[in-house]
Enzyme design. Structure first.
Site, PDB file in Angstrom:
ATOM      1  N   SER A  63       0.844  -1.199   0.000  1.00 40.16           N
ATOM      2  CA  SER A  63       0.000   0.000   0.000  1.00 40.16           C
ATOM      3  C   SER A  63       0.873   1.241   0.000  1.00 40.16           C
ATOM      4  CB  SER A  63      -0.889   0.010   1.243  1.00 40.16           C
ATOM      5  OG  SER A  63      -0.102   0.339   2.365  1.00 40.16           O
ATOM      6  N   LYS A  64       0.229   2.378  -0.223  1.00 39.28           N
ATOM      7  CA  LYS A  64       0.953   3.643  -0.242  1.00 39.28           C
ATOM      8  C   LYS A  64       1.621   3.894   1.119  1.00 39.28           C
ATOM      9  CE  LYS A  64       0.071   8.580  -0.966  1.00 39.28           C
ATOM     10  NZ  LYS A  64       1.170   8.921  -0.147  1.00 39.28           N
ATOM     11  N   ARG A  65       0.925   3.455   2.158  1.00 38.35           N
ATOM     12  CA  ARG A  65       1.483   3.641   3.505  1.00 38.35           C
ATOM     13  C   ARG A  65       2.841   2.954   3.668  1.00 38.35           C
ATOM     14  NH1 ARG A  65      -3.679   3.222   5.497  1.00 38.35           N
ATOM     15  NH2 ARG A  65      -3.415   0.989   5.505  1.00 38.35           N
TER      16      ARG A  65
END
Ligand code: GLU
Length: 508
Positions: A262-264
């Site tokens: 994910s972007k996180r």
């Protein structure tokens, strides 16, 4: 039967920046198309106007330009099967929705969101399907007069696909084999909404794949659950013979390997998950991109190619042409691929090494100009050739070799502690005098003379040369010192060394 022409498509929805997983999907489609001398189509799936984000389509196009992956047909390219933007194909879809309605393979449903919500509260795990549809407000359950009245009064409706229960659906997937499910688990998916006169993703996707003569659907694993429905739609239209072969690519996993990337994860570990920097038009948030972070597109492509596929040997570094030759969907894994971003840094280093010095110099040049360095291009190429092996990114060249372009303004404390000990300043002073009077200066000629002279003094080479190095570089680092003196010249060499003698104490 003649072999069918290979035609594949990349069909993103313009709902934001293109995720790096989408780039991998596009790359695999590209490799497959090129390998088979087929066509690579670019289609924009923008039938969900609620999720439309301005600038997203342009962003996607620019990303592929940067990556150097060219489409043969599609938005921005043209072709015989256009238009390639789904929002411009409304009339086409209407015709096919009508066909399904006329043939009793789909029906109109008038249930309001509130009515659906009430049903969900009433029945646990409610699904709109063969077991429930007759309890709902649709053209199958209501008397014809009521349906006509609803339509005449302009009541909004959706068209749902009539799924017959108890049918075995086979999805022929090149990566996952023959996937079989029973149609009873499927719901009567919405295919069309009268409110915006637009089809949903499923209908538009199938109609377009058929009309655009798509032979293979290569896409992310997240679309696998939709595949049985797509097979049934192909059948409902009577297009079984031209049904594409599917290949659902493995998921991209977090660098640690547990769960979806994910972007996180990128924010947490410091790597981008988008090809280009993205400026969110709503929030103003900026997300980093590989291009702006100074990754070479070739490195990104090589890295992505190996996320889910391998050529069957240990070869890692491959040109695009080699990938095209070696690529094989049946060698793609079902298991998720760990996004080992450190490997991408390694690839970047490898591509810097293997690229032409002049090409790297062209990337480095603006960074020098920005700092007011007006060095000639050929001399920048020279520095690159000496130093590029030491960096992972082009921008790191500045910190690694700024002393080629400007004299040190300070001296590294650790280096001084180690090398600027009594009688370092005597070494450097006498070495300056020696160099000044020497008949030659080119490194290849003066180096043996200096070595001889140091020996005659019975000094240690390391002590003399490292003290000298600190005065020229500002630290005990850098290339072979005569490469540097050759580059900056006699005058600058002596100026730097004597300047250090002036500003530094005799010993630390
Ligand atoms: N529009 C879908 C997406 O955004 C396409 C899925 C497919 O390739 O069928 O990925």
């Amino acid at each position: 039967m003649t072999e069918r022409r290979v035609r594949v498509r990349f069909a993103p929805s313009p709902t934001g920046p293109l995720h790096i997983g989408g780039v991998r999907t596009a790359l695999y489609n590209y490799l497959f198309a090129r390998q088979h001398g087929g066509d690579f189509i670019f289609r924009i799936e923008d039938t969900d106007s609620n999720r439309f984000v301005p600038g997203a389509e342009e962003y996607i196009i620019e990303s592929f330009q940067w990556l150097g992956l060219a489409f043969d047909e599609g938005v921005g390219v043209g072709g015989d099967h256009g238009p390639y933007r789904q929002s411009e194909r409304r009339d086409i879809y209407k015709k096919y929705v009508q066909q399904l309605l006329d043939e009793g393979k789909a029906y109109m449903a008038f249930d309001t969101p509130e009515e659906l919500e009430a049903k969900r509260n009433e029945i646990a795990n409610f699904q709109y399907d063969a077991t429930t549809r007759m309890q709902m407000r649709n053209s199958l359950a209501l008397p014809k007069e009521e349906v006509d009245a609803l339509l005449a009064s302009g009541h909004q409706y959706v068209v749902r696909f009539l799924i017959e229960p108890g049918v075995e659906v086979h999805v022929n997937d090149l990566i996952r084999g023959n996937v079989v499910i029973n149609s009873s688990v499927l719901d009567d998916k919405v295919l069309y909404k009268s409110a915006d006169e637009l089809p949903t993703y499923h209908l538009a996707n199938i109609v377009d794949d058929h009309l655009m003569e798509v032979s293979h659907v290569i896409r992310g694993e997240e679309w696998l659950p939709s595949a049985p429905l797509h097979v049934l739609l192909y059948r409902a239209f009577g297009w079984e013979d031209t049904m594409p072969t599917f290949a659902h690519l493995p998921l991209l996993l977090k660098p640690e390997g547990n769960g979806k990337l994910s972007k996180r994860d990128g924010d947490r570990l410091g790597f981008p998950v988008f090809p280009l920097e993205w400026h969110d038009p709503k929030t103003g948030d900026i997300s980093s991109g590989y291009r702006e972070k100074d990754y070479l597109p070739e490195a990104v492509i090589n890295f992505l190619a190996l996320l889910g596929w391998n050529p069957g040997n240990d070869q890692e570094k491959m040109t695009l042409d080699e990938m095209i030759q070696l690529f094989d969907l049946s060698r793609c894994s079902k298991a998720g691929a760990r996004f080992d971003y450190k490997k991408l840094v390694w690839f970047n280093h490898e591509y810097i090494l293997s690229k032409d010095d002049a090409e790297i110099a062209r990337l480095f040049e603006p960074m020098l100009r920005e700092r007011g360095i007006n060095e000639e291009f050929d001399r920048i190429v020279k520095v690159v050739s000496l130093m590029k092996g030491r960096v992972n990114f082009v921008h790191e060249l500045w910190d690694t070799c700024c002393y080629f372009f400007e004299a040190p303004e300070s001296y590294d404390e650790k280096s001084l502690k180690k090398w600027w000990k009594e009688p370092a300043s005597t070494y450097v002073r006498e070495l300056c005098d020696f160099i000044e009077q020497a008949p030659v200066f080119a490194g290849a000629e003066i180096e043996p003379l200096i070595m001889e002279w140091i020996a005659s003094k019975e000094w240690g080479v390391g002590k003399v040369m490292n003290a000298f190095r600190v005065t020229l570089v500002g630290a005990a680092v850098g290339p072979h010192i005569f490469e540097l003196t050759d580059f900056i010249g006699k005058e600058e060499t002596l100026r730097r060394a004597r300047c250090a003698l002036e500003v530094l104490p005799a010993a630390i």
